[in-house]
Design an enzyme around this catalytic site. Sequence first.
Site, PDB file in Angstrom:
ATOM      1  N   LYS A   1      -2.059   8.283  10.420  1.00 43.02           N
ATOM      2  CA  LYS A   1      -2.170   8.749   9.034  1.00 43.02           C
ATOM      3  C   LYS A   1      -2.862  10.102   8.949  1.00 43.02           C
ATOM      4  CE  LYS A   1      -2.169   4.062   7.302  1.00 43.02           C
ATOM      5  NZ  LYS A   1      -0.711   3.979   7.417  1.00 43.02           N
TER       6      LYS A   1
ATOM      7  N   LEU B   1       3.822   3.420  -5.766  1.00 45.55           N
ATOM      8  CA  LEU B   1       4.504   2.159  -6.063  1.00 45.55           C
ATOM      9  C   LEU B   1       5.880   2.086  -5.402  1.00 45.55           C
ATOM     10  CD1 LEU B   1       3.676   2.247  -9.893  1.00 45.55           C
ATOM     11  CD2 LEU B   1       2.472   0.917  -8.152  1.00 45.55           C
TER      12      LEU B   1
ATOM     13  N   ASP C   1      13.799   5.887   6.694  1.00 48.98           N
ATOM     14  CA  ASP C   1      12.556   5.399   7.303  1.00 48.98           C
ATOM     15  C   ASP C   1      11.400   5.823   6.391  1.00 48.98           C
ATOM     16  OD1 ASP C   1      10.310   4.910   8.834  1.00 48.98           O
ATOM     17  OD2 ASP C   1      10.995   6.015  10.605  1.00 48.98           O
TER      18      ASP C   1
ATOM     19  N   GLY D   1       3.646   7.987   2.322  1.00 53.90           N
ATOM     20  CA  GLY D   1       2.349   8.068   1.635  1.00 53.90           C
ATOM     21  C   GLY D   1       1.520   9.237   2.151  1.00 53.90           C
ATOM     22  N   ASP D   2       1.559   9.480   3.451  1.00 55.41           N
ATOM     23  CA  ASP D   2       0.787  10.588   4.041  1.00 55.41           C
ATOM     24  C   ASP D   2       1.322  11.933   3.552  1.00 55.41           C
ATOM     25  OD1 ASP D   2      -0.423   8.540   5.502  1.00 55.41           O
ATOM     26  OD2 ASP D   2       0.988   8.776   7.168  1.00 55.41           O
TER      27      ASP D   2
HETATM   28  O1  RIB Z   1       1.292   6.115   7.609  1.00 57.83           O
HETATM   29  C1  RIB Z   1       2.131   6.075   8.720  1.00 57.83           C
HETATM   30  C2  RIB Z   1       1.318   6.014   9.982  1.00 57.83           C
HETATM   31  O2  RIB Z   1       0.576   4.803   9.987  1.00 57.83           O
HETATM   32  C3  RIB Z   1       2.119   5.985  11.261  1.00 57.83           C
HETATM   33  O3  RIB Z   1       2.419   7.260  11.745  1.00 57.83           O
HETATM   34  C4  RIB Z   1       1.251   5.131  12.180  1.00 57.83           C
HETATM   35  O4  RIB Z   1       0.737   5.837  13.261  1.00 57.83           O
HETATM   36  C5  RIB Z   1       0.146   4.564  11.301  1.00 57.83           C
HETATM   37  O5  RIB Z   1      -1.024   5.248  11.432  1.00 57.83           O
END
Ligand code: RIB
Length: 292
Positions: free
Chosen positions: A39, A212, A237, A242-243
Site C-alpha cells: 500500500k 464504496l 483487477d 484505493g491506493d
Molecule cells: O492495496 C493493494 C496492496 O495491498 C497490494 O499491492 C498488496 O501488496 C497489499 O499491500
Amino acid sequence: MKIYNLGSLNIDYVYSVEHFVGAGETLASGNMQIFPGGKGLNQSIALSRAGSNVIHGAILGSDGEFLKQIMFDSGVDISRIKSVKHPSGHAIIQVDKSGQNSILLYGGTNREIDREYIEQFLSDANEDDILVLQNEISNLSAAFEIAIEHKMQIAFNPSPFDETIHDLPLQHVKWWFCNETEGEALFGSSNPEEIAESFIQKYHDSNLILTLGEKGCIFKNADTFIRQPIYETVVIDTTAAGDTFTGYFISAVSCGKDIEYALKIASKASSVTVSRKGAAVSIPYNNEISIA
Ligand code: RIB
C-alpha cells in the site's frame, strides 16, 4: 509543503482464480505473475505520477530491488529507504474473474521499522507537511507521535484493519481513507451515511473519504457531504484502486485544489488502475487522465 509516506513495500504474487480459495479447499490457479506492490509503495507512486514530490520511508529486503526501481522510475524520492539483508514484505493476491481480489500479507522488513528510523526519516518535517500512513508497517504509534510533535497533517488508511488501530491517537488524523469494511470496524455500522455521521460526531475537525467500490465514494467533514460516483470502466483487477485514490486525492488537495476536484481526479485515476492488471504498474500518470 512536503509529502512524506512511511509505508510498506511488497512483492505481490498474483494468482488468477475462478473463485477465492475456501477453507479446506485446494484450488489450481490459472496464472501467476509477480508485481511490485504494497500500500505504501502504491500510494507513493500514485502521488508521484499525479505530479507531487513524495519522500518515501521504508525498510527493504535484499530481494526487493525492483520495488525501489519502479519508485525511482516514477519519480519518488527513495533516498531514505534503508536496505537490509532480510526478506521483504510480500502479498499473496488472488484475483477472480470479476477482477476482485483477496490479499494475504507477510510483513517481512515492513515490520522492522522502529522509532529511531522514523525519527530520522521525519527529522526535517515541518508544520503542515503531510505524512501518509497505512497499517502495514511496525511502530505506527511512534509515527503518529513524531508526526504530531512536528505538527504534520496525517493522512491515514487503516488497512489492514486490526484492533491496535483503536489505540492510536486518531483525533490527529486530518485525512481518513477507509473502505466500508474499515468504516464498519471503526464506527459500528455498515450503512455509509451512518458511518459518515458517526465519524463526524467523533472527529469533528477531520475529513473522511469513504470508498464504496462500484458505488463510488463519500466525502464528509463538518461542513460538507459529497457523493462521488465512479467512472465506468471494464474491471480487470481492483488491486491498488484505493491506493491510487489516496495518492491522487492527497496530491490534489496538497496543491490547493478543492475537494470536488480531488474526488473527481482520484476517482478517474482509480478507474484507470482497475482497468489494468497488477498494483503499482497499473497506476496511471496524470497525462493519461482528464475529467473534462
Ligand atoms: O492495496 C493493494 C496492496 O495491498 C497490494 O499491492 C498488496 O501488496 C497489499 O499491500
